[in-house]
Design a protein around this motif. Structure first.
Motif, PDB file in Angstrom:
ATOM      1  N   THR A   1       0.807  -1.221   0.000  1.00 57.27           N
ATOM      2  CA  THR A   1       0.000   0.000   0.000  1.00 57.27           C
ATOM      3  C   THR A   1       0.838   1.268   0.000  1.00 57.27           C
ATOM      4  O   THR A   1       0.455   2.258  -0.608  1.00 57.27           O
ATOM      5  N   GLY A   2       1.991   1.245   0.617  1.00 57.05           N
ATOM      6  CA  GLY A   2       2.828   2.437   0.684  1.00 57.05           C
ATOM      7  C   GLY A   2       3.468   2.842  -0.623  1.00 57.05           C
ATOM      8  O   GLY A   2       3.967   3.960  -0.753  1.00 57.05           O
ATOM      9  N   VAL A   3       3.457   1.955  -1.617  1.00 58.39           N
ATOM     10  CA  VAL A   3       4.103   2.280  -2.894  1.00 58.39           C
ATOM     11  C   VAL A   3       3.113   2.474  -4.032  1.00 58.39           C
ATOM     12  O   VAL A   3       3.513   2.865  -5.126  1.00 58.39           O
TER      13      VAL A   3
ATOM     14  N   VAL B   1      10.850   2.196  -5.316  1.00 60.92           N
ATOM     15  CA  VAL B   1       9.725   1.325  -4.954  1.00 60.92           C
ATOM     16  C   VAL B   1      10.240   0.149  -4.122  1.00 60.92           C
ATOM     17  O   VAL B   1       9.672  -0.183  -3.083  1.00 60.92           O
ATOM     18  N   ALA B   2      11.340  -0.463  -4.563  1.00 63.65           N
ATOM     19  CA  ALA B   2      11.900  -1.619  -3.860  1.00 63.65           C
ATOM     20  C   ALA B   2      12.426  -1.262  -2.471  1.00 63.65           C
ATOM     21  O   ALA B   2      12.456  -2.115  -1.585  1.00 63.65           O
ATOM     22  N   GLU B   3      12.828  -0.018  -2.281  1.00 66.16           N
ATOM     23  CA  GLU B   3      13.265   0.413  -0.947  1.00 66.16           C
ATOM     24  C   GLU B   3      12.096   0.499   0.028  1.00 66.16           C
ATOM     25  O   GLU B   3      12.280   0.388   1.230  1.00 66.16           O
TER      26      GLU B   3
ATOM     27  N   HIS C   1      14.233  -8.863  -7.346  1.00 67.89           N
ATOM     28  CA  HIS C   1      12.806  -8.547  -7.448  1.00 67.89           C
ATOM     29  C   HIS C   1      12.561  -7.156  -8.021  1.00 67.89           C
ATOM     30  O   HIS C   1      11.584  -6.934  -8.741  1.00 67.89           O
ATOM     31  N   ALA C   2      13.438  -6.201  -7.765  1.00 66.70           N
ATOM     32  CA  ALA C   2      13.270  -4.855  -8.329  1.00 66.70           C
ATOM     33  C   ALA C   2      13.447  -4.883  -9.847  1.00 66.70           C
ATOM     34  O   ALA C   2      12.711  -4.207 -10.581  1.00 66.70           O
TER      35      ALA C   2
END
Length: 117
Positions: A28-30, A48-50, A100-101
């Motif tokens: 949800t945060g991204v 996004v990955a961070e 994954h990123a």
């Protein structure tokens, strides 16, 4: 057979039992970073990955939700979220590039290309 990182194996085992609401809560945060599907240049997938350990899940939820492919194919959303999480968590955390990123960025690039060509 290569040695496996114990942290990677533990994360995959955790994913197998994780609930869909919990997986979605991690994303949800991204979602605001992924708002504009027509923009490739303004989305920083490393950022996004961070913000989420499962950037691939976030991107797939955003992209597949927009094109309504799950409904069209009669696929259950929860099963697809869990499947995306297992793929995401299958990437080694030690991999500098194929991680994954990178997978999330490939999905983002392909959806952008398909929309804009």
């Amino acid at each position: 057979r290569p040695l496996r990182n114990p942290q990677d194996v533990a994360l995959r085992l955790e994913t197998a039992g994780m609930s869909v609401p919990r997986l979605l809560a991690e994303c949800t945060g991204v979602m605001d970073m992924l708002e504009d599907l027509d923009s490739y240049e303004t989305v920083d997938m490393l950022q996004v990955a961070e913000h989420t350990p499962r950037s691939l899940v976030a991107v797939l939820v955003r992209v597949l939700g927009d094109i309504e492919v799950l409904e069209a194919l009669g696929l259950e959303e929860g099963a697809n979220v869990r499947f995306a999480a297992l793929i995401n968590d299958g990437y080694s955390r030690q991999a500098a590039y194929h991680n994954h990123a990178h997978a999330a960025n490939c999905v983002w690039a392909i959806q952008h290309w398909l929309r804009n060509t």
